[in-house]
Motif scaffolding. Structure first.
Motif, PDB file in Angstrom:
ATOM      1  N   ILE B 105       0.791  -1.350   0.031  1.00 32.34           N
ATOM      2  CA  ILE B 105      -0.149  -0.135  -0.023  1.00 32.34           C
ATOM      3  C   ILE B 105       0.909   1.240  -0.005  1.00 32.34           C
ATOM      4  O   ILE B 105       0.716   2.212  -0.754  1.00 32.34           O
ATOM      5  CB  ILE B 105      -1.068  -0.056   1.193  1.00 32.34           C
ATOM      6  CG1 ILE B 105      -1.864  -0.849   0.961  1.00 32.34           C
ATOM      7  CG2 ILE B 105      -1.493   1.529   1.215  1.00 32.34           C
ATOM      8  CD1 ILE B 105      -3.037  -1.480   2.296  1.00 32.34           C
ATOM      9  N   GLU B 106       1.791   1.086   0.909  1.00 31.78           N
ATOM     10  CA  GLU B 106       2.687   2.384   0.888  1.00 31.78           C
ATOM     11  C   GLU B 106       3.480   2.766  -0.339  1.00 31.78           C
ATOM     12  O   GLU B 106       3.601   3.737  -0.905  1.00 31.78           O
ATOM     13  CB  GLU B 106       3.735   2.366   2.256  1.00 31.78           C
ATOM     14  CG  GLU B 106       3.328   2.403   3.355  1.00 31.78           C
ATOM     15  CD  GLU B 106       3.932   2.018   4.550  1.00 31.78           C
ATOM     16  OE1 GLU B 106       3.564   1.976   5.617  1.00 31.78           O
ATOM     17  OE2 GLU B 106       5.134   1.627   4.460  1.00 31.78           O
ATOM     18  N   LEU B 107       3.966   1.657  -1.104  1.00 27.33           N
ATOM     19  CA  LEU B 107       4.612   1.780  -2.326  1.00 27.33           C
ATOM     20  C   LEU B 107       3.670   2.261  -3.405  1.00 27.33           C
ATOM     21  O   LEU B 107       4.331   3.149  -4.046  1.00 27.33           O
ATOM     22  CB  LEU B 107       5.325   0.230  -2.935  1.00 27.33           C
ATOM     23  CG  LEU B 107       6.052  -0.077  -3.717  1.00 27.33           C
ATOM     24  CD1 LEU B 107       7.233   0.972  -3.834  1.00 27.33           C
ATOM     25  CD2 LEU B 107       6.538  -1.436  -4.003  1.00 27.33           C
ATOM     26  N   SER B 108       2.672   1.728  -3.288  1.00 27.78           N
ATOM     27  CA  SER B 108       1.621   2.070  -4.530  1.00 27.78           C
ATOM     28  C   SER B 108       1.125   3.777  -4.180  1.00 27.78           C
ATOM     29  O   SER B 108       1.272   4.557  -5.064  1.00 27.78           O
ATOM     30  CB  SER B 108       0.434   1.320  -4.376  1.00 27.78           C
ATOM     31  OG  SER B 108      -0.614   1.912  -3.307  1.00 27.78           O
ATOM     32  N   GLU B 109       1.123   4.024  -2.892  1.00 28.46           N
ATOM     33  CA  GLU B 109       0.973   5.646  -2.716  1.00 28.46           C
ATOM     34  C   GLU B 109       2.127   6.194  -3.056  1.00 28.46           C
ATOM     35  O   GLU B 109       2.095   7.370  -3.878  1.00 28.46           O
ATOM     36  CB  GLU B 109       0.695   5.823  -1.187  1.00 28.46           C
ATOM     37  CG  GLU B 109      -0.738   5.553  -0.942  1.00 28.46           C
ATOM     38  CD  GLU B 109      -0.857   5.363   0.630  1.00 28.46           C
ATOM     39  OE1 GLU B 109       0.000   5.497   1.461  1.00 28.46           O
ATOM     40  OE2 GLU B 109      -2.194   4.995   0.835  1.00 28.46           O
ATOM     41  N   LYS B 110       3.273   5.769  -2.967  1.00 25.42           N
ATOM     42  CA  LYS B 110       4.538   6.468  -3.449  1.00 25.42           C
ATOM     43  C   LYS B 110       4.798   6.924  -5.092  1.00 25.42           C
ATOM     44  O   LYS B 110       5.057   7.762  -5.403  1.00 25.42           O
ATOM     45  CB  LYS B 110       5.877   5.872  -2.897  1.00 25.42           C
ATOM     46  CG  LYS B 110       7.062   6.569  -2.863  1.00 25.42           C
ATOM     47  CD  LYS B 110       8.173   5.875  -2.026  1.00 25.42           C
ATOM     48  CE  LYS B 110       9.177   5.199  -3.102  1.00 25.42           C
ATOM     49  NZ  LYS B 110      10.291   4.396  -2.370  1.00 25.42           N
ATOM     50  N   LYS B 111       4.339   5.481  -5.486  1.00 25.20           N
ATOM     51  CA  LYS B 111       4.418   5.577  -6.953  1.00 25.20           C
ATOM     52  C   LYS B 111       2.975   6.217  -7.658  1.00 25.20           C
ATOM     53  O   LYS B 111       2.888   6.421  -8.936  1.00 25.20           O
ATOM     54  CB  LYS B 111       4.679   4.125  -7.346  1.00 25.20           C
ATOM     55  CG  LYS B 111       5.983   3.601  -6.987  1.00 25.20           C
ATOM     56  CD  LYS B 111       6.929   3.999  -7.827  1.00 25.20           C
ATOM     57  CE  LYS B 111       8.310   3.258  -7.579  1.00 25.20           C
ATOM     58  NZ  LYS B 111       9.401   3.917  -8.483  1.00 25.20           N
ATOM     59  N   ASN B 112       2.190   6.431  -6.904  1.00 27.30           N
ATOM     60  CA  ASN B 112       0.819   6.929  -7.389  1.00 27.30           C
ATOM     61  C   ASN B 112       0.222   6.101  -8.363  1.00 27.30           C
ATOM     62  O   ASN B 112      -0.352   6.776  -9.509  1.00 27.30           O
ATOM     63  CB  ASN B 112       1.168   8.398  -7.926  1.00 27.30           C
ATOM     64  CG  ASN B 112      -0.337   9.106  -7.934  1.00 27.30           C
ATOM     65  OD1 ASN B 112      -1.112   8.835  -7.119  1.00 27.30           O
ATOM     66  ND2 ASN B 112      -0.104   9.911  -8.903  1.00 27.30           N
ATOM     67  N   VAL B 113       0.041   4.717  -8.020  1.00 32.73           N
ATOM     68  CA  VAL B 113      -0.428   3.877  -8.788  1.00 32.73           C
ATOM     69  C   VAL B 113      -1.577   3.014  -8.109  1.00 32.73           C
ATOM     70  O   VAL B 113      -1.503   3.011  -6.845  1.00 32.73           O
ATOM     71  CB  VAL B 113       0.410   2.810  -9.708  1.00 32.73           C
ATOM     72  CG1 VAL B 113       1.266   3.629 -10.633  1.00 32.73           C
ATOM     73  CG2 VAL B 113       1.427   2.108  -8.605  1.00 32.73           C
ATOM     74  N   ASN B 114      -2.416   2.205  -8.857  1.00 34.45           N
ATOM     75  CA  ASN B 114      -3.383   1.806  -8.224  1.00 34.45           C
ATOM     76  C   ASN B 114      -3.251   0.186  -7.844  1.00 34.45           C
ATOM     77  O   ASN B 114      -2.675  -0.350  -8.703  1.00 34.45           O
ATOM     78  CB  ASN B 114      -4.853   1.668  -9.279  1.00 34.45           C
ATOM     79  CG  ASN B 114      -5.522   3.049  -9.080  1.00 34.45           C
ATOM     80  OD1 ASN B 114      -5.325   3.666  -8.033  1.00 34.45           O
ATOM     81  ND2 ASN B 114      -6.682   2.959  -9.838  1.00 34.45           N
ATOM     82  N   ILE B 115      -3.664  -0.224  -6.800  1.00 34.45           N
ATOM     83  CA  ILE B 115      -3.842  -1.521  -6.526  1.00 34.45           C
ATOM     84  C   ILE B 115      -5.358  -1.943  -6.422  1.00 34.45           C
ATOM     85  O   ILE B 115      -6.287  -1.485  -5.700  1.00 34.45           O
ATOM     86  CB  ILE B 115      -3.120  -2.130  -5.040  1.00 34.45           C
ATOM     87  CG1 ILE B 115      -1.671  -1.662  -5.137  1.00 34.45           C
ATOM     88  CG2 ILE B 115      -3.536  -3.270  -4.769  1.00 34.45           C
ATOM     89  CD1 ILE B 115      -1.080  -1.673  -3.789  1.00 34.45           C
ATOM     90  N   PHE B 116      -5.704  -2.822  -7.187  1.00 34.46           N
ATOM     91  CA  PHE B 116      -6.840  -3.660  -7.484  1.00 34.46           C
ATOM     92  C   PHE B 116      -6.959  -5.061  -6.747  1.00 34.46           C
ATOM     93  O   PHE B 116      -6.066  -5.789  -7.002  1.00 34.46           O
ATOM     94  CB  PHE B 116      -7.646  -3.767  -8.792  1.00 34.46           C
ATOM     95  CG  PHE B 116      -8.971  -4.248  -8.873  1.00 34.46           C
ATOM     96  CD1 PHE B 116      -9.937  -3.491  -9.004  1.00 34.46           C
ATOM     97  CD2 PHE B 116      -8.992  -5.681  -8.935  1.00 34.46           C
ATOM     98  CE1 PHE B 116     -11.360  -4.061  -9.385  1.00 34.46           C
ATOM     99  CE2 PHE B 116     -10.339  -6.173  -9.173  1.00 34.46           C
ATOM    100  CZ  PHE B 116     -11.257  -5.409  -9.239  1.00 34.46           C
ATOM    101  N   VAL B 117      -7.605  -5.349  -5.818  1.00 34.33           N
ATOM    102  CA  VAL B 117      -7.798  -6.775  -5.128  1.00 34.33           C
ATOM    103  C   VAL B 117      -8.962  -7.246  -5.639  1.00 34.33           C
ATOM    104  O   VAL B 117     -10.010  -6.860  -5.728  1.00 34.33           O
ATOM    105  CB  VAL B 117      -7.727  -6.762  -3.694  1.00 34.33           C
ATOM    106  CG1 VAL B 117      -7.782  -8.175  -3.037  1.00 34.33           C
ATOM    107  CG2 VAL B 117      -6.275  -5.891  -3.135  1.00 34.33           C
ATOM    108  N   ASP B 118      -8.781  -8.514  -6.333  1.00 33.53           N
ATOM    109  CA  ASP B 118      -9.889  -9.350  -6.938  1.00 33.53           C
ATOM    110  C   ASP B 118     -10.766  -9.943  -5.959  1.00 33.53           C
ATOM    111  O   ASP B 118     -10.905 -11.242  -5.723  1.00 33.53           O
ATOM    112  CB  ASP B 118      -9.187 -10.297  -8.003  1.00 33.53           C
ATOM    113  CG  ASP B 118     -10.537 -10.812  -8.868  1.00 33.53           C
ATOM    114  OD1 ASP B 118     -11.604 -10.261  -8.902  1.00 33.53           O
ATOM    115  OD2 ASP B 118     -10.127 -11.719  -9.516  1.00 33.53           O
ATOM    116  N   HIS B 119     -11.437  -9.159  -5.179  1.00 32.74           N
ATOM    117  CA  HIS B 119     -12.783  -9.685  -4.459  1.00 32.74           C
ATOM    118  C   HIS B 119     -13.943  -9.617  -5.631  1.00 32.74           C
ATOM    119  O   HIS B 119     -14.696  -9.070  -5.335  1.00 32.74           O
ATOM    120  CB  HIS B 119     -13.038  -8.653  -3.261  1.00 32.74           C
ATOM    121  CG  HIS B 119     -11.878  -8.685  -2.402  1.00 32.74           C
ATOM    122  ND1 HIS B 119     -12.007  -7.643  -1.494  1.00 32.74           N
ATOM    123  CD2 HIS B 119     -10.992  -9.506  -2.017  1.00 32.74           C
ATOM    124  CE1 HIS B 119     -10.853  -7.870  -0.405  1.00 32.74           C
ATOM    125  NE2 HIS B 119     -10.509  -9.138  -0.858  1.00 32.74           N
TER     126      HIS B 119
END
Lengths: 333, 333, 333, 333
Positions: B105-119
């Motif tokens: 999560i921290e990495l994605s915020e730093k890189k300003n990209v999205n994480i989608f979790v396939d629920h």
């Protein structure tokens, strides 16, 4: 034989009808404090004599007495019956705690009379068929027992949902896998409306890697009464809401090709036929009455006796302790 | 948009088909270490290019990558994708522990990209309808959530039944009763065949007298996928094995005539009609793909994002701790 | 082998997928008049070549052609294929009347090529299992066959509900009780919306005190696909809407203690166990394709051939006559 | 009020119990030729007086008599009751033919007494709810009525399956769609075991493009009791084997965008919600008894009267003629 019945509530008419219908029973006398219940029984069973006084009833020299009162009164009524040297039939659950159960057992031994605990489900055709399958080795070694008994039912004043519903399922489990020994109980649940739990989940650990779980719930929109029993050879589903196919035995199971490499190997599944055996439909309570009377006549212990009642009460008591302790395991014995 | 898919196992063909079918997607590239899986995909989807090397795939400058590997590899693959500044779709469960989830999560915020979790279940018509009913206040305040997901399934090598099956139900719960806060988890279960549990029961306590329970089992003879959701106004059953009536809402409930005298008064029941709403049948995965792409295009978080993934992983982790501690409650946060 | 498919409507994608997936098939060419259907197929099956012209298709020297057009076009397309000396696969029902069927049969014999009629259900695991049970004598002599196939479906433009739905059930019946000879047909029904019947009931009388009945309905709120097959020894229910227990065989039957006194004696019932055999789940259409190709390679008639198609068409034709004559029996042959 | 009951077979105990339980009834006298039945009733209802002689019973000056004998005796017993100027309750079917029914109706009018025909299902909560929905216009105009009543039951000596089972469904149909007029009947079936049909199918044509069909069968391995009622607005399924959801009303139906172009246009379907109304669970027979007594007290015709009985007998008679004539339509009136 002359039978006195104490408590003529919800279950009362069934007791009166089945004891009256047994050919060894010559007379049935009913007792209840509420005028309304006496009138109700009189209208349906004009041949039954009735009284409001338990003392009166005890004087009538019945051969046996049936205690069908709320659970917190089981102990005191049963004790007086036993002290008077007569046999006693107690509704489920046997007593409100293990101490009472043990005291009644000792008293019955001293007086040499029988205690019958009304674990009615043990006398149903379905449960007897399941016992037959398990004892015959059809399922292999039992590895788990999962039970759901939920409905939109009447809340009980005096007890939570565990003491109300779980005795049915615990007594079935105790009967079906009688060779296994329970060692610990964990329970979780919630009281949404007042201080008694309306939803509860009970886990029972056994000493031989067998496990049982019970879901009881007074606040389910649908009525579910279903058990899964997993064995090493076959698995069984008992759905008591089904009319014609209460028991289904699945030829499906788990096969391990190589016991040594179990951690590596993919566990193999075999899926085969399903078989639904015919189930005897004789009314369970009528068979229970016959068993009680026969055990008296032959001077032997009945099938569902005080020790069985005690085993169920032990788990109920442990479950109640665990639920107060947020799921902490309570050891049995 | 160009999509790279890492891991072409059981779920792979569905991912390839749905990403290929999305009109924003111009190219799909697949990646798997096993030759057999590559051949399988090639035969069905001749237009998809394939590679055995994740390094190759990462060099192809896809806009987003899909991680559909075993869960213990999610973290390392997702991390490399995020480090390269690309969006990532991760299969459920998000990660193997909370530490990994927080780091991603921290990495994605730093890189300003999205994480989608396939629920995935969050995108089914049934779950969206349940969410609509709950959010619209139709059920009143939710007091319990009971879920059963059992079948005779393939054992997983790397995880127990909790990590395999419970993410589905936990993600549905998290979505449907998003306003409630989980505070503690108890779990019980058994490992009958090797060191991973094949049966487990999870209780989740919430901060506002709400309670949830999950039964997951790889060794049930029948397939059951059923949820009961109890509200103060109405109660709902979601039976995913039903074809035409997946959701049933019961007009039945509990009414208390007098809140003051609740301990004395018999709790009253009202039993009324049942209503089964129509459920949208669009394939959930196709809606998930659309949501992922739309969230990228609009620079917003997707509906099922890394925080949702983390919440599920927290409960899974706590459940695993509790089961090892024989049901002891593990607090969340 | 090279296969040409004429008509790419509802069933088209399944035909393309299964013929493409058969290892003896090297090329599949599709043909449809509608641009939209060609685009639809191209998107899903990029490797398939397509044409709008049947003349073109016929010139391509395919080894066999599949006719999947509306039924009124079966005859003319199949005729041109047969005249060109190629094998033909015709969707159900075979033709729009018996005259056309007989003409095509004669033509195929003259040209020494195969006609396969796509009675798909014959290739399902369930129907093959039923056939196995009946042929093995498990049910005893078959005394009745009762079928219900109802749903809320799309009305067909060109035919009534009999021609649309009944071919499935008639072909199953013909396959399962192949030894019995139909002698007469009565049918009743109603056209509530336009001049084609939307509900129909068909009775078929056989020459040996066997009887069959079919209920087909486009306007039922629920989908029912259920057959009862009564034998002198056992009875069988086939419920195609069930996922896991499609076939149930009942050990229950009728026993007559004294054949002489049958008019006086109460017919006795024996009710016993139920058995649900495992059913093979291979896709029926894929097995049909294999049978078609194998029959061509070996120069033998396929399992579901033109004679079977003709038998079904005869009953459909008789049913249509009877329904116009308000149930009057129409003899077969 | 004093009630005499003639015939204490299968239905006898229910009649004795319900008449005894009605507060307007002061005395119930039973009559049967068989000693065994008298003993059976005496044991269960010690307060009921019994006789073997119908002449005796008739002399006892009961206010009304109940005829619960085999159907071929209904006429002669009912006639003697009516001639004596007393009200009569006749079990279903009313009489063995229309001539008898008409004669009894005329006699009752002459004597100014009531005939009640025990179409019990009319008094069930489910059928009353269906009537309420149909009369309230919820379903729109009724276009079809489809009924299945099959089971593995006792063969009757005196009648075929039509006279045994169909009166239930015909009386429900007559009650629910009372505004429609039956004009013709076709029936088909088979007698597999002796000279009475054990399976039969009955079609009833109405004067306004409405249609009904009935399947009755004594030799089905499973018990099915299900009705589909199709209306122009909604459709209803009544499944009497369901415990909690006997009635389901489907918001699905058929919409025609353009009535003029119905032959060309594809008929559109709308598929929506399903609603299952709560059904009153009061015992039907107890409500029937109340209706009978109230109709006597108020000097009005009962809900299920001799004209209703006659309408059912007309269809039964026509069905029997048609089945002998291999499905030929028999006109009604």
């Amino acid at each position: 034989m002359k039978i006195g019945i104490v408590g003529l509530g919800y279950w009362g008419p069934n007791l009166v009808r089945n004891f009256s219908g047994n050919e060894s029973v010559k007379e049935v006398i009913g007792c209840d404090l509420q005028e309304g219940r006496l009138k109700f029984i009189q209208a349906r069973f004009p041949h039954v004599s009735l009284t409001k006084s338990f003392d009166d009833l005890l004087k009538q020299n019945c051969d046996a007495y049936v205690i069908a009162t709320p659970v917190d009164l089981h102990y005191s009524f049963a004790k007086r019956v036993l002290e008077s040297g007569r046999h006693v039939w107690v509704e489920k659950p046997f007593t409100a705690n293990t101490k009472q159960a043990i005291e009644l057992i000792e008293l019955s031994e001293k007086k040499n009379v029988n205690i019958f605990v009304d674990h009615t489900f043990v006398y149903t055709g379905a449960v007897r068929k399941i016992k037959e399958l398990v004892d015959g080795g059809k399922l292999g070694d039992i590895i788990y027992f999962d039970s759901v008994r939920v409905n939109l039912g009447l809340f009980q004043h005096d007890v939570n949902v565990i003491w109300d519903l779980a005795p049915h399922d615990l007594s079935i489990m105790d009967y079906v896998i009688s060779g296994k020994k329970a060692i610990g109980v964990c329970a979780n649940g919630i009281a949404n409306f007042y201080n008694h739990e309306n939803i509860a989940y009970i886990s029972v650990y056994f000493d031989n890697n067998c496990f049982a779980h019970f879901h009881v719930n007074w606040t389910s929109p649908v009525k579910i009464r279903r058990m899964l029993i997993g064995g090493t050879k076959k698995m069984l589903m008992f759905d008591d809401m089904e009319n014609s196919e209460k028991i289904k035995v699945y030829d499906s199971g788990i096969e391990m090709n190589n016991k040594e490499k179990i951690n590596e190997a993919l566990v193999q599944y075999r899926i085969g036929d399903m078989h639904s055996p015919k189930v005897n439909q004789t009314e369970a309570l009528s068979l229970g009455v016959s068993e009680f009377i026969d055990s008296i006549n032959k001077g032997r212990k009945p099938l569902t006796n005080a020790e069985d009642g005690l085993k169920v009460v032990k788990i109920l008591e442990a479950a109640e302790k665990s639920i107060k302790a947020k799921g902490k395991m309570i050891e049995i014995n």
